[in-house]
Scaffold this active site. Structure first.
Site, PDB file in Angstrom:
ATOM      1  N   SER A  97      57.071  11.870  -3.839  1.00 44.27           N
ATOM      2  CA  SER A  97      57.809  11.541  -4.767  1.00 44.27           C
ATOM      3  C   SER A  97      57.539   9.407  -5.941  1.00 44.27           C
ATOM      4  O   SER A  97      57.746  10.381  -7.021  1.00 44.27           O
ATOM      5  CB  SER A  97      59.170  11.178  -4.864  1.00 44.27           C
ATOM      6  OG  SER A  97      59.602  12.040  -4.109  1.00 44.27           O
ATOM      7  N   SER A 135      69.639  17.516  -7.568  1.00 47.43           N
ATOM      8  CA  SER A 135      68.831  17.611  -8.014  1.00 47.43           C
ATOM      9  C   SER A 135      68.216  16.103  -8.673  1.00 47.43           C
ATOM     10  O   SER A 135      68.207  16.419  -9.446  1.00 47.43           O
ATOM     11  CB  SER A 135      68.175  19.128  -8.166  1.00 47.43           C
ATOM     12  OG  SER A 135      66.524  19.278  -8.690  1.00 47.43           O
ATOM     13  N   GLN A 169      64.852  16.627  -9.629  1.00 47.49           N
ATOM     14  CA  GLN A 169      63.935  17.309 -10.369  1.00 47.49           C
ATOM     15  C   GLN A 169      64.614  16.704 -11.615  1.00 47.49           C
ATOM     16  O   GLN A 169      64.559  17.059 -12.722  1.00 47.49           O
ATOM     17  CB  GLN A 169      63.538  18.118  -9.778  1.00 47.49           C
ATOM     18  CG  GLN A 169      62.640  17.664  -8.812  1.00 47.49           C
ATOM     19  CD  GLN A 169      61.527  19.323  -8.146  1.00 47.49           C
ATOM     20  OE1 GLN A 169      61.675  20.084  -8.693  1.00 47.49           O
ATOM     21  NE2 GLN A 169      60.734  19.142  -6.904  1.00 47.49           N
ATOM     22  N   ASP A 226      63.763  18.157   2.981  1.00 53.84           N
ATOM     23  CA  ASP A 226      62.022  18.289   3.138  1.00 53.84           C
ATOM     24  C   ASP A 226      62.054  18.335   4.603  1.00 53.84           C
ATOM     25  O   ASP A 226      60.979  18.936   4.882  1.00 53.84           O
ATOM     26  CB  ASP A 226      60.863  17.410   1.995  1.00 53.84           C
ATOM     27  CG  ASP A 226      60.697  18.266   0.633  1.00 53.84           C
ATOM     28  OD1 ASP A 226      61.718  19.060   0.983  1.00 53.84           O
ATOM     29  OD2 ASP A 226      60.655  17.182  -0.380  1.00 53.84           O
ATOM     30  N   LYS A 271      62.446  26.676  -2.523  1.00 57.66           N
ATOM     31  CA  LYS A 271      61.090  25.422  -2.713  1.00 57.66           C
ATOM     32  C   LYS A 271      59.571  26.458  -1.996  1.00 57.66           C
ATOM     33  O   LYS A 271      60.555  27.306  -3.098  1.00 57.66           O
ATOM     34  CB  LYS A 271      61.277  24.713  -0.984  1.00 57.66           C
ATOM     35  CG  LYS A 271      62.691  23.563  -0.819  1.00 57.66           C
ATOM     36  CD  LYS A 271      61.692  22.857  -1.742  1.00 57.66           C
ATOM     37  CE  LYS A 271      63.000  21.493  -1.941  1.00 57.66           C
ATOM     38  NZ  LYS A 271      62.423  20.505  -2.881  1.00 57.66           N
TER      39      LYS A 271
END
Length: 445
Positions: free
Chosen positions: A28, A173, A175, A326, A353
């Site tokens: 990230s 999220s 993202q 993850d 994912k």
């Protein structure tokens, strides 16, 4: 496209693992370092960058929009365009398998008066982009073309003048949050993102480090309100990327389940939005010592000493999911060796994912004799201490690097070997995985 021949790999029962492991830099932070370095004025120097395919695609995209990015010795040097000065790319931006890279870049270009086309491999082209595009459309972005369900290839056209918005993120999220904050960089006025459930906060931390005016407040309900002033001047920085907790998870769980192991994982990122796995494993009885806590570049870092442990099943609270999304595949592997049941809930994010990760994990566990129950958004694993009777199956990875590595870890402690159908995609996040695990004593072939 992914055309290389699949290369199967097996892991078998290993003697105690020992040694020091330096896993790759955090994915990230690596994506964001290249992105902000390619945008800021002046030079950004980065050490510890994760040199996996996904991160390098982000670097290539920034170069296609006017940044200079090159490796000199151990450092990556980015010379940025200056905020607001990205150029329209001449060719489509190919993100390969990189979900983070493509979604963050959509945010970054979403407020520019230019046309950008995004493409990716077969796996990335199956992943929906609508959740990122929705808020960007409110800022003035047009989607000129997309495959059904907002999938790649996608062509975007930014507005002449983007409009600031206040956006409440409908699902946890990082993202989506990050995409809106990045679009705000080229939008006049103040953009606000409201996050009911906190997710990883690297974007906010790093933007502030590069000079953006950004404030974060938590309201009475516990929601975070992130306000960013548009069109800031961003200045190049020096960044040391800490070790990725999602990659560290593999040697960490391996050391716990292989009896007698004693492994030190160096310089791991201990940002509280990313340590859900360590918290959960400690609740299961894992022997993990946190050594030399320190701060590097605004992020908490520590070394972890991990020893072989007898684990017991736990209920993992749903609200922990964003801080370890993850790591569920490898947690399910740890749970396979624990006494009793481990119940994981709130896993809807795993359905979207690199693969439908929830089904892939459940299938892999069952193929190797583990009792498990897959719910709509949950997974229950009944462990067998010592791995008695486990192993002997072949796992379908579905081109998913985390499924591949999780089940190779499993095979190090099962009675019979565990085989994965393909190891080629491990390089997207952890090119050195096999070499590092072998150095610690893992039997992989």
């Amino acid at each position: 496209m992914h055309t290389t021949e699949p290369r199967p790999m097996s892991a078998r029962r290993s003697d105690a693992l020992s040694g020091r492991a330096r896993v790759p830099g955090d994915k990230s932070i690596s994506h964001r370092a290249l992105m902000f370095g390619g945008l800021a004025t002046g030079e950004t120097r980065i050490t510890g960058l994760l040199e996996g395919e996904d991160v390098l695609r982000t670097g290539e995209a920034m170069k296609a929009m006017g940044a200079t990015i090159e490796k000199r010795g151990d450092e990556w040097i980015a010379t940025g365009t200056g905020n607001g000065a990205l150029l329209e790319p001449e060719a489509p931006l190919d993100f390969g398998n990189a979900g983070t890279g493509v979604r963050l870049t959509m945010g970054l270009v979403g407020s520019y008066d230019m046309t950008t086309r995004f493409i990716g491999d077969a796996s990335l082209s199956r992943r929906p982009m609508g959740r990122v595009l929705d808020p960007l459309k409110e800022m003035g972005l047009q989607v000129l073309s997309a495959e059904p369900g907002d999938r790649l290839p996608i062509t975007l056209r930014g507005p002449k003048h983007a409009a600031p918005i206040s956006y409440r993120v409908p699902m946890p999220s990082a993202q989506v949050k990050s995409a809106v904050l990045l679009a705000a960089l080229n939008t006049p006025g103040v953009t606000t993102v409201i996050e009911p459930v906190a997710t990883r906060d690297h974007t906010e931390k790093m933007l502030a480090g590069f000079g953006a005016a950004l404030e974060v407040e938590t309201d009475a309900e516990g929601a975070r309100h992130i306000r960013i002033e548009g069109q800031p001047k961003l200045i190049g920085q020096t960044i040391a990327v800490p070790a990725d907790p999602s990659s560290a998870a593999f040697p960490l769980v391996a050391a716990l389940i292989v009896p007698g192991s004693d492994v030190v994982i160096e310089s791991m990122l201990m940002n509280p939005t990313r340590t859900g796995l360590v918290t959960t494993l400690m609740e299961m009885g894992a022997n993990i010592e946190i050594l030399e806590r320190r701060n590097e570049g605004g992020e908490d870092v520590a070394d972890l000493r991990v020893r072989g442990s007898e684990l017991k099943g736990v209920n993992v609270p749903e609200d922990r999911a964003p801080s370890m999304i993850d790591e569920y595949p490898v947690l399910a592997v740890a749970a396979s060796f624990a006494e009793g049941d481990t119940l994981m809930q709130g896993l809807e994010e795993l359905r979207v994912k690199e693969s439908d990760r929830l089904s892939a994990v459940a299938e892999g566990l069952k193929a190797n004799g583990v009792d498990c129950e897959e719910g709509e958004v949950s997974l229950r694993v009944t462990g067998r201490p010592g791995g008695k009777g486990l192993g002997g199956g072949t796992v379908k990875t579905h081109l998913d690097h985390r499924i591949a590595m999780s089940f190779l870890v499993m095979g190090l402690a099962t009675e019979k070997p565990v085989t994965i159908d393909d190891q080629t995609m491990i390089a997207t996040s952890f090119p050195d995985f096999t070499a590092l695990m072998t150095r610690l004593g893992a039997m992989l072939d």
